[in-house]
Design a protein around this motif. Structure first.
Motif, PDB file in Angstrom:
ATOM      1  N   VAL A 184       1.802  -1.088   4.578  1.00 60.45           N
ATOM      2  CA  VAL A 184       1.930   0.271   4.059  1.00 60.45           C
ATOM      3  C   VAL A 184       3.404   0.567   3.818  1.00 60.45           C
ATOM      4  O   VAL A 184       4.245   0.399   4.712  1.00 60.45           O
TER       5      VAL A 184
ATOM      6  N   LYS B  50      -5.964   2.812  -4.275  1.00 59.80           N
ATOM      7  CA  LYS B  50      -6.327   1.721  -3.379  1.00 59.80           C
ATOM      8  C   LYS B  50      -7.206   2.250  -2.250  1.00 59.80           C
ATOM      9  O   LYS B  50      -6.839   3.206  -1.566  1.00 59.80           O
TER      10      LYS B  50
ATOM     11  N   ARG C 181      -0.994   6.736  -2.560  1.00 59.53           N
ATOM     12  CA  ARG C 181      -2.045   6.257  -3.463  1.00 59.53           C
ATOM     13  C   ARG C 181      -3.104   5.420  -2.741  1.00 59.53           C
ATOM     14  O   ARG C 181      -3.947   4.798  -3.384  1.00 59.53           O
ATOM     15  N   THR C 182      -3.043   5.423  -1.410  1.00 61.95           N
ATOM     16  CA  THR C 182      -3.960   4.618  -0.612  1.00 61.95           C
ATOM     17  C   THR C 182      -4.834   5.513   0.256  1.00 61.95           C
ATOM     18  O   THR C 182      -4.349   6.475   0.839  1.00 61.95           O
TER      19      THR C 182
ATOM     20  N   VAL D 206      -1.086   7.597   5.301  1.00 59.37           N
ATOM     21  CA  VAL D 206      -2.265   7.263   4.504  1.00 59.37           C
ATOM     22  C   VAL D 206      -3.355   8.297   4.803  1.00 59.37           C
ATOM     23  O   VAL D 206      -3.665   8.560   5.970  1.00 59.37           O
TER      24      VAL D 206
ATOM     25  N   VAL E  70      -9.244   1.313   1.248  1.00 60.97           N
ATOM     26  CA  VAL E  70      -9.323   0.396   2.388  1.00 60.97           C
ATOM     27  C   VAL E  70     -10.525   0.828   3.224  1.00 60.97           C
ATOM     28  O   VAL E  70     -10.629   1.989   3.612  1.00 60.97           O
TER      29      VAL E  70
ATOM     30  N   ILE F 150      -5.731   8.678  -5.529  1.00 59.18           N
ATOM     31  CA  ILE F 150      -5.923   7.393  -4.846  1.00 59.18           C
ATOM     32  C   ILE F 150      -6.230   6.270  -5.836  1.00 59.18           C
ATOM     33  O   ILE F 150      -7.053   6.435  -6.744  1.00 59.18           O
TER      34      ILE F 150
ATOM     35  N   TYR G  79       0.836  -1.192   0.000  1.00 52.66           N
ATOM     36  CA  TYR G  79       0.000   0.000   0.000  1.00 52.66           C
ATOM     37  C   TYR G  79       0.876   1.250   0.000  1.00 52.66           C
ATOM     38  O   TYR G  79       1.343   1.697   1.049  1.00 52.66           O
TER      39      TYR G  79
ATOM     40  N   TYR H 279     -11.174   0.931  -8.488  1.00 53.93           N
ATOM     41  CA  TYR H 279     -10.221   0.976  -7.388  1.00 53.93           C
ATOM     42  C   TYR H 279      -9.817  -0.432  -6.936  1.00 53.93           C
ATOM     43  O   TYR H 279     -10.585  -1.392  -7.093  1.00 53.93           O
TER      44      TYR H 279
END
Length: 210
Positions: free
Chosen positions: A204, A138, A10-11, A58, A140, A136, A6, A162
């Protein structure tokens, strides 16, 4: 071999419905969902997750529910559970119940998107636009509830292109049966990854130097 990765830039951690009507002891849904929140220790788990994500770089996105007198004006067939919410002003915009649960309140650097009316945090909100503006790739997911808004938001994120991760120990439901169905059936179907908080945070990548 664990191939989870991650990149923090970009997460996004998307926290759904971390609101008083769910999480506060005097919230309007506390009596119904409180036993599962306590069993899963969700409040503490979300606090740990959000703090860990911020520390790792993040971006945390908050996707709150919100209803008002006009929420379903254009909906001919309102789902009974949403009619109940309107009749009882659950997550009512401007009310205590629709405010963020204080220990999990957004902080500087977090992103708060528009309020969704039903199960999909993308529908009628700026979530997709905000994610794209932040680069972004990814997503979560964490928050409430396992089989409704978390699953609904995850399905949309998948369809929108995504990479989707569901966190099994950062969600809760009203019943064990619904919670188990989400974790064991829906999440493996609609997610690229189904992981724990620790597995996510450990995957991460280190933030790139400015």
């Amino acid at each position: 071999m664990n191939t989870r990765s991650y990149p923090p830039e970009r997460t996004a951690l998307v926290v759904v419905d971390a609101l008083n009507d769910f999480l506060a002891e005097d919230g309007k849904l506390s009596a119904q969902i409180g036993p599962m929140l306590d069993k899963l220790d969700l409040r503490a788990q979300l606090d740990r997750l959000i703090a860990g994500a911020r520390e790792a770089g993040v971006t945390v996105f908050y996707a709150p529910h919100g209803l008002n007198a006009d929420a379903f004006t254009d909906i001919k067939h309102v789902l009974p559970r949403f009619q109940f919410a309107v009749d009882n002003q659950v997550f009512w915009e401007g009310s205590y119940g629709a405010d963020f649960y204080p220990p999990l309140r957004p902080q500087d650097g977090d992103v708060v998107v528009g309020r969704h009316h039903m199960f999909d945090s993308f529908a009628g909100t700026d979530l997709h636009e905000q994610l794209r503006n932040h680069g972004i790739e990814k997503v979560v997911l964490a928050g409430l509830t396992s089989q409704t808004c978390i699953e609904g938001t995850g399905r949309h994120a998948l369809e929108a292109g995504y990479h989707v991760t569901f966190l099994t120990d950062a969600v809760a439901e009203f019943t064990e049966e619904a919670h188990r169905a989400a974790l064991e059936i829906s999440y493996p179907t609609f997610g690229h990854e189904v992981a724990t908080i620790d597995a996510f945070l450990s995957a991460v990548e280190p933030a790139k130097a400015a």
